[in-house]
Motif scaffolding. Structure first.
Motif, PDB file in Angstrom:
ATOM      1  N   SER A  41       0.719  -1.561   0.298  1.00 47.07           N
ATOM      2  CA  SER A  41       0.026  -0.074  -0.387  1.00 47.07           C
ATOM      3  C   SER A  41       0.805   0.585   0.080  1.00 47.07           C
ATOM      4  CB  SER A  41      -1.171  -0.143   1.256  1.00 47.07           C
ATOM      5  OG  SER A  41      -0.160   0.071   2.396  1.00 47.07           O
ATOM      6  N   ARG A  42      -0.038   2.709  -0.524  1.00 47.00           N
ATOM      7  CA  ARG A  42       0.956   3.381  -0.532  1.00 47.00           C
ATOM      8  C   ARG A  42       1.357   3.821   0.453  1.00 47.00           C
ATOM      9  NH1 ARG A  42      -2.334   8.023  -2.919  1.00 47.00           N
ATOM     10  NH2 ARG A  42      -4.284   7.620  -1.781  1.00 47.00           N
ATOM     11  N   LEU A  43       0.075   4.003   2.028  1.00 48.12           N
ATOM     12  CA  LEU A  43       0.604   4.293   2.826  1.00 48.12           C
ATOM     13  C   LEU A  43       1.748   3.848   3.933  1.00 48.12           C
ATOM     14  CD1 LEU A  43       0.376   5.948   5.962  1.00 48.12           C
ATOM     15  CD2 LEU A  43      -1.426   3.853   6.490  1.00 48.12           C
ATOM     16  N   ARG A  78       6.411  11.833   2.894  1.00 48.38           N
ATOM     17  CA  ARG A  78       7.085  11.425   1.716  1.00 48.38           C
ATOM     18  C   ARG A  78       5.573  10.510   0.806  1.00 48.38           C
ATOM     19  NH1 ARG A  78      11.441   7.752   2.205  1.00 48.38           N
ATOM     20  NH2 ARG A  78       9.630   5.765   1.625  1.00 48.38           N
ATOM     21  N   LEU A  79       4.353  10.719   1.636  1.00 47.90           N
ATOM     22  CA  LEU A  79       3.397  10.622   0.990  1.00 47.90           C
ATOM     23  C   LEU A  79       3.657  11.551  -0.329  1.00 47.90           C
ATOM     24  CD1 LEU A  79       0.914  10.047   3.322  1.00 47.90           C
ATOM     25  CD2 LEU A  79       1.162   8.641   1.869  1.00 47.90           C
ATOM     26  N   PHE A  80       3.749  12.942  -0.244  1.00 47.77           N
ATOM     27  CA  PHE A  80       3.678  14.112  -1.558  1.00 47.77           C
ATOM     28  C   PHE A  80       4.916  13.799  -2.570  1.00 47.77           C
ATOM     29  CE2 PHE A  80       5.647  18.136  -3.304  1.00 47.77           C
ATOM     30  CZ  PHE A  80       4.214  18.444  -3.314  1.00 47.77           C
ATOM     31  N   GLU A  81       6.033  13.313  -1.532  1.00 48.96           N
ATOM     32  CA  GLU A  81       7.145  12.590  -2.914  1.00 48.96           C
ATOM     33  C   GLU A  81       6.745  11.852  -3.603  1.00 48.96           C
ATOM     34  OE1 GLU A  81       9.456  14.371  -4.078  1.00 48.96           O
ATOM     35  OE2 GLU A  81       8.922  15.865  -2.208  1.00 48.96           O
ATOM     36  N   GLU A  82       5.579  11.104  -3.264  1.00 47.06           N
ATOM     37  CA  GLU A  82       5.564   9.001  -3.650  1.00 47.06           C
ATOM     38  C   GLU A  82       4.299   9.802  -5.004  1.00 47.06           C
ATOM     39  OE1 GLU A  82       3.168   4.892  -2.518  1.00 47.06           O
ATOM     40  OE2 GLU A  82       6.205   5.490  -1.296  1.00 47.06           O
ATOM     41  N   THR A  83       3.447  10.629  -4.378  1.00 47.68           N
ATOM     42  CA  THR A  83       2.367  11.112  -5.193  1.00 47.68           C
ATOM     43  C   THR A  83       2.718  11.661  -6.597  1.00 47.68           C
ATOM     44  OG1 THR A  83       0.980  11.598  -3.546  1.00 47.68           O
ATOM     45  CG2 THR A  83       0.580  12.648  -5.931  1.00 47.68           C
ATOM     46  N   ARG A  84       4.053  12.321  -6.759  1.00 47.36           N
ATOM     47  CA  ARG A  84       4.455  13.124  -7.652  1.00 47.36           C
ATOM     48  C   ARG A  84       5.255  11.956  -8.454  1.00 47.36           C
ATOM     49  NH1 ARG A  84       8.632  17.599  -5.440  1.00 47.36           N
ATOM     50  NH2 ARG A  84       9.173  18.120  -8.061  1.00 47.36           N
ATOM     51  N   TRP A  85       6.374  11.522  -7.677  1.00 48.63           N
ATOM     52  CA  TRP A  85       6.482   9.787  -8.151  1.00 48.63           C
ATOM     53  C   TRP A  85       5.140   8.587  -8.789  1.00 48.63           C
ATOM     54  CZ3 TRP A  85       5.829   4.690  -7.044  1.00 48.63           C
ATOM     55  CH2 TRP A  85       6.520   3.821  -7.772  1.00 48.63           C
ATOM     56  N   SER A  86       4.188   8.702  -8.607  1.00 54.02           N
ATOM     57  CA  SER A  86       3.651   8.153  -8.785  1.00 54.02           C
ATOM     58  C   SER A  86       2.817   9.055 -10.054  1.00 54.02           C
ATOM     59  CB  SER A  86       2.347   7.915  -7.810  1.00 54.02           C
ATOM     60  OG  SER A  86       2.681   6.614  -6.183  1.00 54.02           O
ATOM     61  N   GLU A  87       2.032   9.710  -9.866  1.00 55.31           N
ATOM     62  CA  GLU A  87       1.626  10.266 -11.744  1.00 55.31           C
ATOM     63  C   GLU A  87       3.173  10.717 -12.242  1.00 55.31           C
ATOM     64  OE1 GLU A  87       1.857  14.857  -9.875  1.00 55.31           O
ATOM     65  OE2 GLU A  87      -0.132  14.388  -8.378  1.00 55.31           O
ATOM     66  N   GLN A  88       4.053  10.254 -12.276  1.00 56.34           N
ATOM     67  CA  GLN A  88       5.450  10.493 -13.261  1.00 56.34           C
ATOM     68  C   GLN A  88       4.688   8.889 -13.606  1.00 56.34           C
ATOM     69  OE1 GLN A  88       8.611  11.573 -11.980  1.00 56.34           O
ATOM     70  NE2 GLN A  88       8.518  13.705 -11.302  1.00 56.34           N
ATOM     71  N   LEU A  89       4.688   8.235 -13.316  1.00 50.19           N
ATOM     72  CA  LEU A  89       5.042   6.823 -13.916  1.00 50.19           C
ATOM     73  C   LEU A  89       3.440   6.503 -14.324  1.00 50.19           C
ATOM     74  CD1 LEU A  89       6.134   4.303 -13.230  1.00 50.19           C
ATOM     75  CD2 LEU A  89       4.696   3.902 -10.596  1.00 50.19           C
ATOM     76  N   LEU A  90       2.419   6.663 -14.230  1.00 46.31           N
ATOM     77  CA  LEU A  90       1.222   6.678 -14.239  1.00 46.31           C
ATOM     78  C   LEU A  90       0.983   7.436 -16.142  1.00 46.31           C
ATOM     79  CD1 LEU A  90      -1.622   5.385 -14.024  1.00 46.31           C
ATOM     80  CD2 LEU A  90      -2.474   8.435 -13.485  1.00 46.31           C
TER      81      LEU A  90
END
Length: 538
Positions: A42-44, A181-193
């Motif tokens: 999970s993201r969390l 880290r959730l914020f950074e992971e969101t940015r990474w997830s957006e790029q991945l998507l």
């Protein structure tokens, strides 16, 4: 300082009241509630794990434990300072996979933080459950910095004499780090998507493709001309599955009437999904067919159809059996069992006939055994229906084995992307319904409701709303059930299982609340409260 103490005490008093009203007693234990699996991807957990590792190193050897709960208040990670602390905490039933809402665990700094969405400290006797009064704890909500939704709760628990003024700021700093880290992971997830969407669009050479995440919606040109806002809401429902990485919907009817195959894939946990849409060759039609199960009756393949109440068992049996003779076990409440069995036996002996027997889970074990014998020697084609999981006796299980094939109907809450198609079908069945339009916001609200009564409840909703608003668009304000305080989508595993158990027992006992409460081991007051909270009509 006095005002702060009074505020905390008021929070605790209100929490105790909520726990008491839910039917929980201070002497209850967490062992009364089930444990479910945890998604370690999970993201969390991805964002929290390094922070938990750091806290683990700092607190190792001390009499503290750190507990992480997810957005549903389910415990997903626990770190213990010593083996002795582990033994004490686990003796209360606090283990990974158990849900800590105020309905299940009373007042504590996970459940109460989850309820209030703000930091809370709970000390010793302020705990509602007797088993927790040896502990004190601090809890902080973890709020996603982009969506502002609660992602979980971080807690430090310790024996009451071990309180330390540094614990609370340490916990606050840890939560801040997880949110970063959730914020950074969101940015990474957006790029991945975005990368996965670009690759899908290039590979498909312009065929419809979209990408959906919590705050993102991307579509190529062909998808933009094929889909509308209602389709977007239906496809977004596919993102409710947090575990599976990919899936296929073989046939989905879009708002335009086009039937399509939908394939979806999740690039990584928490990264949203990329959806590929392939219109079927039959193309569009002005009035989409009812998206119900279609099957050709085969006399050599007898059928058992099971599903929750309202899931469409009778509809499926009618399509399978055509002009069959229908018998219903419910009729035995007012009919003579011997006479009923004689009529069923005569119908089963007609080699040119077809027989359907509904609600066989309501038969007594003796009648179920007698019916099994008759089915074994039947020359007519036959089919039976039962409620999912309700055939608990050996006689009922044996009865279902008399059928050579099985159809299990999924509850509507597990296929919410089909709701727009069902709504269009049900609207078409009311006067001037073909000309009615339902707004995207209303459709989103319909898909946000869990429909404990399944298709029957959805059909009733559409019919009632259409009657109340005879002209104009149907908006979210016109809806009845999704706005009446019933639970929305995303029920926790425990609540979903509890609702299913209550619905099953109510059906088994013909809606008798007293008998249902006795079978579930709860009071009638608690049953009524749980039915209201879980949106169970009856």
């Amino acid at each position: 300082m006095e005002n702060t103490v009074e505020l905390v005490r008021e929070q605790i008093a209100q929490s105790w009241s909520r726990a008491r009203l839910s039917g929980l007693a201070p002497s209850d234990t967490l062992e009364d509630f089930s444990v479910s699996d945890v998604d370690r991807r999970s993201r969390l957990l991805s964002a929290a794990e390094p922070v938990l590792d750091r806290m683990d190193n700092v607190l190792r050897g001390s009499r503290y434990c750190v507990i992480l709960a997810d957005r549903d208040a389910k415990l997903v990670d626990i770190r213990f300072g010593t083996a002795a602390v582990r033994a004490l905490v686990e003796s209360t039933g606090a283990v990974v996979g158990r849900t800590f809402t105020e309905n299940t665990s009373g007042t504590n700094s996970i459940a109460t933080v989850h309820e209030l969405r703000k930091p809370v400290s709970v000390r010793g006797d302020e705990h509602y459950m007797e088993s927790m009064k040896m502990f004190s704890c601090y809890g902080y909500p973890i709020v996603h910095p982009v969506t502002r939704r609660i992602e979980g709760v971080l807690d430090i628990t310790f024996l009451e004499p071990d309180d330390n003024p540094l614990l609370e700021p340490m916990l606050g700093n840890a939560v801040s780090d997880i949110q970063d880290r959730l914020f950074e992971e969101t940015r990474w997830s957006e790029q991945l998507l975005f990368g996965a969407f670009q690759r899908a669009s290039a590979r498909r050479r312009g065929a419809p493709a979209i990408a959906i995440a919590e705050e993102i919606f991307l579509e190529n040109t062909s998808a933009g001309t094929l889909l509308d806002a209602v389709d977007h809401a239906a496809l977004r429902a596919l993102t409710d599955d947090p575990v599976h990485r990919q899936g296929v919907v073989r046939s989905m009817t879009l708002s335009s009437g086009v039937r399509a195959t939908v394939r979806w894939e999740r690039p990584a946990s928490g990264a949203g999904i990329v959806i590929e849409i392939d219109p079927l060759r039959e193309g569009s039609c002005s009035r989409p067919a009812a998206p119900l199960i279609r099957a050709e009756k085969k006399r050599e393949a007898t059928v058992s159809v099971s599903g929750e109440p309202g899931s469409g068992r009778t509809t499926v049996l009618s399509e399978l059996a055509g002009n069959a003779k229908f018998f219903d076990a419910v009729d035995l409440v007012t009919s003579d069992p011997h006479e009923w069995m004689t009529l069923v036996g005569a119908a089963l002996a007609d080699s040119a006939g077809a027989v359907v027997i509904e609600h066989v889970h309501l038969l007594s074990p003796a009648i179920a055994r007698s019916l099994y014998v008759k089915l074994q020697s039947a020359t007519a084609w036959f089919a039976v229906s039962s409620s999912s999981g309700a055939a608990v006796s050996a006689e009922h299980r044996q009865l279902l084995t008399a059928c050579s094939s099985t159809i299990e109907l999924s509850p509507l809450r597990t296929r919410k992307h089909e709701i727009p198609g069902f709504v269009r079908t049900f609207l078409a069945q009311v006067p001037r319904g073909y000309d009615r339009r339902i707004t995207a916001a209303a459709m989103t609200a319909l898909m946000g409701y869990d429909w404990p009564g399944n298709l029957t409840e959805l059909r009733t909703e559409v019919t009632e709303v259409a009657a109340r608003r005879s002209v104009g668009d149907i908006t979210a304000r016109d809806l009845i059930r999704p706005t009446a305080g019933a639970p929305a989508a995303g029920l926790g595993t425990l609540d979903a299982a509890m609702r299913e158990a209550i619905v099953r027992e109510l059906e088994r006992h013909g809606g008798n609340k007293r008998t249902t409460a006795e079978q579930l081991g709860i009071s009638r007051t608690t049953l009524y409260k749980r039915m209201k909270d879980l949106g169970i009509v009856g």
